[in-house]
Scaffold this motif. Sequence first.
Motif, PDB file in Angstrom:
ATOM      1  N   ARG A 301     120.344  32.590 -60.714  1.00 40.73           N
ATOM      2  CA  ARG A 301     120.073  32.150 -61.780  1.00 40.73           C
ATOM      3  C   ARG A 301     119.886  32.953 -62.981  1.00 40.73           C
ATOM      4  O   ARG A 301     120.276  32.766 -64.153  1.00 40.73           O
ATOM      5  CB  ARG A 301     118.328  31.521 -61.684  1.00 40.73           C
ATOM      6  N   ASP A 302     119.615  34.263 -62.734  1.00 43.52           N
ATOM      7  CA  ASP A 302     119.493  35.105 -63.680  1.00 43.52           C
ATOM      8  C   ASP A 302     120.862  35.518 -64.143  1.00 43.52           C
ATOM      9  O   ASP A 302     121.279  35.902 -65.672  1.00 43.52           O
ATOM     10  CB  ASP A 302     118.740  36.377 -63.399  1.00 43.52           C
ATOM     11  N   ARG A 303     121.629  35.545 -63.378  1.00 40.39           N
ATOM     12  CA  ARG A 303     123.261  35.945 -63.804  1.00 40.39           C
ATOM     13  C   ARG A 303     123.632  34.642 -64.555  1.00 40.39           C
ATOM     14  O   ARG A 303     124.372  35.018 -65.700  1.00 40.39           O
ATOM     15  CB  ARG A 303     124.113  36.067 -62.604  1.00 40.39           C
ATOM     16  N   ARG A 304     123.366  33.559 -64.249  1.00 42.61           N
ATOM     17  CA  ARG A 304     123.779  32.645 -65.236  1.00 42.61           C
ATOM     18  C   ARG A 304     123.218  32.411 -66.503  1.00 42.61           C
ATOM     19  O   ARG A 304     124.003  32.202 -67.281  1.00 42.61           O
ATOM     20  CB  ARG A 304     123.777  31.014 -64.291  1.00 42.61           C
ATOM     21  N   LEU A 305     121.981  32.735 -66.477  1.00 44.29           N
ATOM     22  CA  LEU A 305     121.391  32.869 -67.607  1.00 44.29           C
ATOM     23  C   LEU A 305     121.680  33.719 -68.642  1.00 44.29           C
ATOM     24  O   LEU A 305     121.771  33.496 -70.020  1.00 44.29           O
ATOM     25  CB  LEU A 305     119.751  33.268 -67.544  1.00 44.29           C
ATOM     26  N   ILE A 306     122.202  35.046 -68.335  1.00 48.84           N
ATOM     27  CA  ILE A 306     122.776  36.123 -68.982  1.00 48.84           C
ATOM     28  C   ILE A 306     124.011  35.606 -69.547  1.00 48.84           C
ATOM     29  O   ILE A 306     124.272  35.820 -70.733  1.00 48.84           O
ATOM     30  CB  ILE A 306     122.944  37.380 -68.229  1.00 48.84           C
ATOM     31  N   ALA A 307     124.797  34.997 -68.671  1.00 54.17           N
ATOM     32  CA  ALA A 307     126.097  34.190 -69.126  1.00 54.17           C
ATOM     33  C   ALA A 307     125.796  33.386 -70.335  1.00 54.17           C
ATOM     34  O   ALA A 307     126.635  33.280 -71.343  1.00 54.17           O
ATOM     35  CB  ALA A 307     126.742  33.794 -68.037  1.00 54.17           C
ATOM     36  N   VAL A 308     124.861  32.402 -70.108  1.00 60.75           N
ATOM     37  CA  VAL A 308     124.532  31.544 -71.327  1.00 60.75           C
ATOM     38  C   VAL A 308     124.254  32.130 -72.331  1.00 60.75           C
ATOM     39  O   VAL A 308     124.670  31.818 -73.701  1.00 60.75           O
ATOM     40  CB  VAL A 308     123.511  30.382 -70.768  1.00 60.75           C
ATOM     41  N   LEU A 309     123.401  33.166 -72.150  1.00 62.39           N
ATOM     42  CA  LEU A 309     122.969  33.756 -73.463  1.00 62.39           C
ATOM     43  C   LEU A 309     123.973  34.649 -74.104  1.00 62.39           C
ATOM     44  O   LEU A 309     123.857  34.523 -75.624  1.00 62.39           O
ATOM     45  CB  LEU A 309     121.548  34.773 -73.131  1.00 62.39           C
ATOM     46  N   ARG A 310     124.933  35.196 -73.392  1.00 62.88           N
ATOM     47  CA  ARG A 310     125.996  35.761 -74.034  1.00 62.88           C
ATOM     48  C   ARG A 310     126.896  34.741 -74.682  1.00 62.88           C
ATOM     49  O   ARG A 310     127.283  34.938 -75.828  1.00 62.88           O
ATOM     50  CB  ARG A 310     126.780  36.705 -73.175  1.00 62.88           C
ATOM     51  N   ALA A 311     126.977  33.561 -74.105  1.00 64.12           N
ATOM     52  CA  ALA A 311     127.892  32.492 -74.768  1.00 64.12           C
ATOM     53  C   ALA A 311     127.392  31.935 -76.181  1.00 64.12           C
ATOM     54  O   ALA A 311     128.057  31.859 -77.007  1.00 64.12           O
ATOM     55  CB  ALA A 311     127.957  31.609 -73.772  1.00 64.12           C
ATOM     56  N   LEU A 312     125.971  31.797 -76.279  1.00 59.14           N
ATOM     57  CA  LEU A 312     125.281  31.639 -77.276  1.00 59.14           C
ATOM     58  C   LEU A 312     125.221  32.559 -78.651  1.00 59.14           C
ATOM     59  O   LEU A 312     125.549  32.118 -79.648  1.00 59.14           O
ATOM     60  CB  LEU A 312     123.615  31.256 -77.122  1.00 59.14           C
ATOM     61  N   ARG A 313     125.426  33.774 -78.128  1.00 62.24           N
ATOM     62  CA  ARG A 313     125.411  34.946 -79.223  1.00 62.24           C
ATOM     63  C   ARG A 313     127.036  34.785 -79.572  1.00 62.24           C
ATOM     64  O   ARG A 313     127.020  35.123 -80.819  1.00 62.24           O
ATOM     65  CB  ARG A 313     125.056  36.122 -78.312  1.00 62.24           C
ATOM     66  N   GLU A 314     127.910  34.504 -78.736  1.00 57.37           N
ATOM     67  CA  GLU A 314     129.295  34.342 -79.250  1.00 57.37           C
ATOM     68  C   GLU A 314     129.863  33.547 -80.348  1.00 57.37           C
ATOM     69  O   GLU A 314     130.241  33.620 -81.270  1.00 57.37           O
ATOM     70  CB  GLU A 314     130.208  34.543 -77.995  1.00 57.37           C
ATOM     71  N   VAL A 315     128.771  32.397 -80.083  1.00 59.64           N
ATOM     72  CA  VAL A 315     129.203  31.380 -81.088  1.00 59.64           C
ATOM     73  C   VAL A 315     127.993  31.204 -82.148  1.00 59.64           C
ATOM     74  O   VAL A 315     128.048  30.127 -83.115  1.00 59.64           O
ATOM     75  CB  VAL A 315     129.006  29.858 -80.330  1.00 59.64           C
ATOM     76  N   GLY A 316     127.166  32.190 -82.273  1.00 61.20           N
ATOM     77  CA  GLY A 316     126.251  32.381 -83.407  1.00 61.20           C
ATOM     78  C   GLY A 316     125.086  31.590 -83.261  1.00 61.20           C
ATOM     79  O   GLY A 316     124.345  31.251 -84.258  1.00 61.20           O
ATOM     80  N   ALA A 317     124.836  30.747 -82.041  1.00 60.70           N
ATOM     81  CA  ALA A 317     123.720  29.757 -81.763  1.00 60.70           C
ATOM     82  C   ALA A 317     122.475  30.753 -81.810  1.00 60.70           C
ATOM     83  O   ALA A 317     122.130  31.801 -81.424  1.00 60.70           O
ATOM     84  CB  ALA A 317     123.786  29.113 -80.677  1.00 60.70           C
TER      85      ALA A 317
END
Length: 317
Positions: A301-317
């Motif tokens: 869960r934590d690994r996936r959360l980190i990936a989602v957070l990184r993805a959101l940062r990349e798109v400026g969300a």
Amino acid sequence: MWQPSVAPGAVDRIACVGAGVIGGGWVAHFLARGRRVTAWDPAPDAGDRLRRLVDAAWPALETLGLADGATRDNLTVAATLEEAVADAEFVQESAPEDLGLKSGLLARIDAAAPPGIVIGSSTSGYRMTDMQASAVHPERLVVGHPFNPPYLVPLVEVVGGERTHRAAVTWAEEFYTLTGKTVIVMDREVPGFIANRLQEALWREALHMLDAGEATVAQIETAVTAGPGLRWPFHGPCTTFHLAGGEGGMAHALDHFGPALEYPWTRLASPALTGSLREALVTGAAQVTEGRSTADLITERDRRLIAVLRALREVGA
């Protein structure tokens, strides 16, 4: 006994009846999967509007990866419904949500389409039992409910009506899966299906809070996107509650938090936490997590959360 005339994996020609946001999204999805699509919509500007929708969706589909032979040139806009479905190997209906309209339209499609093909409806809430009432061959009519936009969101909920043949449901499940969809075959009909009912519960509570001055739109949005929404790409509400129980899992969570079901936190009536309901939740959580340890689930869960957070940062969300 009714039998489909074409195997799900052999479908090449698809008719899409209704070319609005949902119908057009289906068109883009099927084209991206390498199929030939004939569309029909009664609106006079339907062809131009549909091509604009497909053009807008195409860059995202190219990023995800197109099937071999996929091209927008495989789209044909028919002048009549009968022309659109005449040689179809599958039909997806996406008319507006009006029961009389959809029932009559499905009857027209049924009358004009080849006899051995499955016909799916994109309805977001109606039971197929009600929509198939006027069809001569109701056994081949199924619900294939997508989520917007259908060319990106993978979920499709499939369910037949009382007069739908089981073979049509099985066929639809395989067909949608082969086009890249994640399919839920429902055990029984329920208005709104599964995902819409869950979505509606959250929406209704948001409206209650907004109407009572308890939260603003911005607060409601942030509460979801910066909170539980981050978990939802990979954990639904049952697994989330299971992890809230720590090493004790769902059983401990129910014993510890179960009384909170009676708290007036929501305007929705909560069911009584009966023994059978408790057992269903505990057993279901065990099945979903496949016996994996809480530690493993938390790490994932934590690994996936980190990936989602990184993805959101990349798109400026």
